[in-house]
Design a protein around this motif. Structure first.
Motif, PDB file in Angstrom:
ATOM      1  N   VAL A 174       0.856  -1.185   0.000  1.00 43.27           N
ATOM      2  CA  VAL A 174       0.000   0.000   0.000  1.00 43.27           C
ATOM      3  C   VAL A 174       0.887   1.228   0.000  1.00 43.27           C
ATOM      4  CG1 VAL A 174      -1.817   1.263   1.220  1.00 43.27           C
ATOM      5  CG2 VAL A 174      -1.766  -1.238   1.328  1.00 43.27           C
ATOM      6  N   VAL A 175       0.600   2.146  -0.938  1.00 44.56           N
ATOM      7  CA  VAL A 175       1.326   3.415  -0.991  1.00 44.56           C
ATOM      8  C   VAL A 175       0.323   4.564  -1.030  1.00 44.56           C
ATOM      9  CG1 VAL A 175       3.308   2.407  -2.189  1.00 44.56           C
ATOM     10  CG2 VAL A 175       1.503   3.522  -3.515  1.00 44.56           C
ATOM     11  N   LEU A 176       0.768   5.715  -0.565  1.00 47.10           N
ATOM     12  CA  LEU A 176       0.012   6.955  -0.715  1.00 47.10           C
ATOM     13  C   LEU A 176       0.811   7.881  -1.605  1.00 47.10           C
ATOM     14  CD1 LEU A 176      -1.264   7.610   2.929  1.00 47.10           C
ATOM     15  CD2 LEU A 176      -2.508   6.597   1.011  1.00 47.10           C
ATOM     16  N   PHE A 177       0.120   8.800  -2.258  1.00 48.30           N
ATOM     17  CA  PHE A 177       0.768   9.803  -3.085  1.00 48.30           C
ATOM     18  C   PHE A 177       0.689  11.131  -2.347  1.00 48.30           C
ATOM     19  CE2 PHE A 177      -1.141   7.112  -6.692  1.00 48.30           C
ATOM     20  CZ  PHE A 177      -0.108   6.200  -6.609  1.00 48.30           C
ATOM     21  N   LEU A 178       1.818  11.620  -1.882  1.00 49.09           N
ATOM     22  CA  LEU A 178       1.870  12.867  -1.127  1.00 49.09           C
ATOM     23  C   LEU A 178       2.850  13.823  -1.779  1.00 49.09           C
ATOM     24  CD1 LEU A 178       1.987  11.393   2.491  1.00 49.09           C
ATOM     25  CD2 LEU A 178       0.017  12.363   1.321  1.00 49.09           C
ATOM     26  N   ASP A 179       2.375  14.993  -2.123  1.00 49.80           N
ATOM     27  CA  ASP A 179       3.220  16.035  -2.713  1.00 49.80           C
ATOM     28  C   ASP A 179       4.003  15.515  -3.915  1.00 49.80           C
ATOM     29  OD1 ASP A 179       2.402  17.819  -0.683  1.00 49.80           O
ATOM     30  OD2 ASP A 179       3.926  17.013   0.665  1.00 49.80           O
ATOM     31  N   GLY A 180       3.346  14.731  -4.771  1.00 47.62           N
ATOM     32  CA  GLY A 180       3.991  14.228  -5.973  1.00 47.62           C
ATOM     33  C   GLY A 180       4.982  13.107  -5.744  1.00 47.62           C
ATOM     34  N   ARG A 181       4.942  12.503  -4.561  1.00 46.44           N
ATOM     35  CA  ARG A 181       5.867  11.416  -4.226  1.00 46.44           C
ATOM     36  C   ARG A 181       5.089  10.164  -3.880  1.00 46.44           C
ATOM     37  NH1 ARG A 181       7.923  11.975   0.601  1.00 46.44           N
ATOM     38  NH2 ARG A 181       6.425  13.541   1.213  1.00 46.44           N
ATOM     39  N   VAL A 182       5.744   9.023  -4.091  1.00 45.38           N
ATOM     40  CA  VAL A 182       5.201   7.743  -3.644  1.00 45.38           C
ATOM     41  C   VAL A 182       5.717   7.503  -2.233  1.00 45.38           C
ATOM     42  CG1 VAL A 182       5.168   5.249  -4.028  1.00 45.38           C
ATOM     43  CG2 VAL A 182       5.181   6.805  -5.988  1.00 45.38           C
ATOM     44  N   VAL A 183       4.792   7.336  -1.283  1.00 46.36           N
ATOM     45  CA  VAL A 183       5.159   7.077   0.111  1.00 46.36           C
ATOM     46  C   VAL A 183       4.649   5.689   0.471  1.00 46.36           C
ATOM     47  CG1 VAL A 183       4.882   7.819   2.503  1.00 46.36           C
ATOM     48  CG2 VAL A 183       5.036   9.530   0.680  1.00 46.36           C
ATOM     49  N   VAL A 184       5.560   4.790   0.791  1.00 44.72           N
ATOM     50  CA  VAL A 184       5.184   3.420   1.139  1.00 44.72           C
ATOM     51  C   VAL A 184       4.554   3.422   2.523  1.00 44.72           C
ATOM     52  CG1 VAL A 184       6.006   1.064   1.488  1.00 44.72           C
ATOM     53  CG2 VAL A 184       7.045   2.488  -0.288  1.00 44.72           C
ATOM     54  N   LEU A 185       3.300   3.029   2.572  1.00 38.18           N
ATOM     55  CA  LEU A 185       2.566   2.975   3.832  1.00 38.18           C
ATOM     56  C   LEU A 185       2.679   1.595   4.472  1.00 38.18           C
ATOM     57  CD1 LEU A 185       0.644   4.443   5.769  1.00 38.18           C
ATOM     58  CD2 LEU A 185      -1.233   3.749   4.289  1.00 38.18           C
ATOM     59  N   ASP A 186       2.610   0.557   3.637  1.00 39.23           N
ATOM     60  CA  ASP A 186       2.701  -0.810   4.155  1.00 39.23           C
ATOM     61  C   ASP A 186       3.263  -1.715   3.067  1.00 39.23           C
ATOM     62  OD1 ASP A 186       1.629  -2.593   6.570  1.00 39.23           O
ATOM     63  OD2 ASP A 186       1.328  -3.679   4.691  1.00 39.23           O
ATOM     64  N   ALA A 187       4.474  -2.183   3.262  1.00 35.73           N
ATOM     65  CA  ALA A 187       5.103  -3.121   2.333  1.00 35.73           C
ATOM     66  C   ALA A 187       4.898  -4.540   2.863  1.00 35.73           C
ATOM     67  CB  ALA A 187       6.589  -2.823   2.200  1.00 35.73           C
ATOM     68  N   ASP A 188       4.619  -5.443   1.974  1.00 35.13           N
ATOM     69  CA  ASP A 188       4.400  -6.840   2.352  1.00 35.13           C
ATOM     70  C   ASP A 188       5.691  -7.414   2.933  1.00 35.13           C
ATOM     71  OD1 ASP A 188       3.973  -9.652   2.385  1.00 35.13           O
ATOM     72  OD2 ASP A 188       2.491  -9.441   0.782  1.00 35.13           O
ATOM     73  N   PRO A 189       5.654  -7.881   4.183  1.00 34.82           N
ATOM     74  CA  PRO A 189       6.879  -8.410   4.786  1.00 34.82           C
ATOM     75  C   PRO A 189       7.345  -9.735   4.171  1.00 34.82           C
ATOM     76  CG  PRO A 189       5.020  -8.705   6.277  1.00 34.82           C
ATOM     77  CD  PRO A 189       4.519  -7.909   5.104  1.00 34.82           C
TER      78      PRO A 189
END
Length: 179
Positions: free
Chosen positions: A60-75
């Motif tokens: 799961v990623v969010l898009f913040l200020d034109g960037r990809v921010v990883v919210l939850d990476a599959d362990p």
């Protein structure tokens, strides 16, 4: 009640355990554009079910200020290169979804995938036997603010119908919990 507020990120325990401070969810309520430090319990449960259903990496990623921010990476199936995803988003399905959300689709194949499947894909471009796809994560106005990605065997991305069918319900249920 305090334990529930901590679990859902409204409060955090202070380092010395003597009290509590406001958590990331309070910042979201105030309209601050910072991703939560951790997904709420309900979102984690949905994600766990989705991961079991697709048998591959689900991120799961969010898009913040034109960037990809990883919210939850599959362990169990980690991102191949999270730093490169941020630097070169067009190489990955998750980053391509950011480009689509911003109206910056770099080529016709990406636009064709969005029209045909409603997702962005990367098929065998980084490793010939693997691929990834990204489904849009939309807020209550229908604006794409993030994505849920799948990474796995290339044949499952070449013909993504099964993966999309398994992930779409989870993406719809996940959106109000993380956006």
């Amino acid at each position: 009640l305090l334990n529930l507020l901590v679990e859902d990120e409204f409060l955090v325990r202070t380092p010395d355990l003597s009290g509590f401070a406001l958590g990331a969810r309070v910042a979201q309520l105030a309209g601050v554009t910072a991703p939560p430090a951790r997904l709420p319990a309900a979102a984690r449960a949905l994600l766990a079910d989705a991961r079991r259903a697709v048998r591959g990496g689900v991120h799961v990623v969010l898009f913040l200020d034109g960037r990809v921010v990883v919210l939850d990476a599959d362990p169990d199936f980690p991102l191949s290169d999270a730093d490169r995803l941020v630097r070169e988003p067009a190489r990955y399905a998750l980053g391509r979804m950011l480009l689509v959300a911003e109206g910056r689709v770099p080529d016709g194949a990406i636009a064709a995938d969005v029209r045909r499947f409603g997702v962005t894909r990367q098929c065998g471009e980084i490793l010939p036997t693997t691929g990834c796809l990204a489904l849009p994560l939309r807020d209550d106005r229908g604006v794409t603010v993030g994505a849920v990605g799948f990474s796995g065997a290339r044949h499952r991305v070449d013909d993504p119908s099964e993966v999309i069918g398994a992930l779409e319900p989870a993406v719809r249920a996940l959106a109000p919990l993380v956006v």
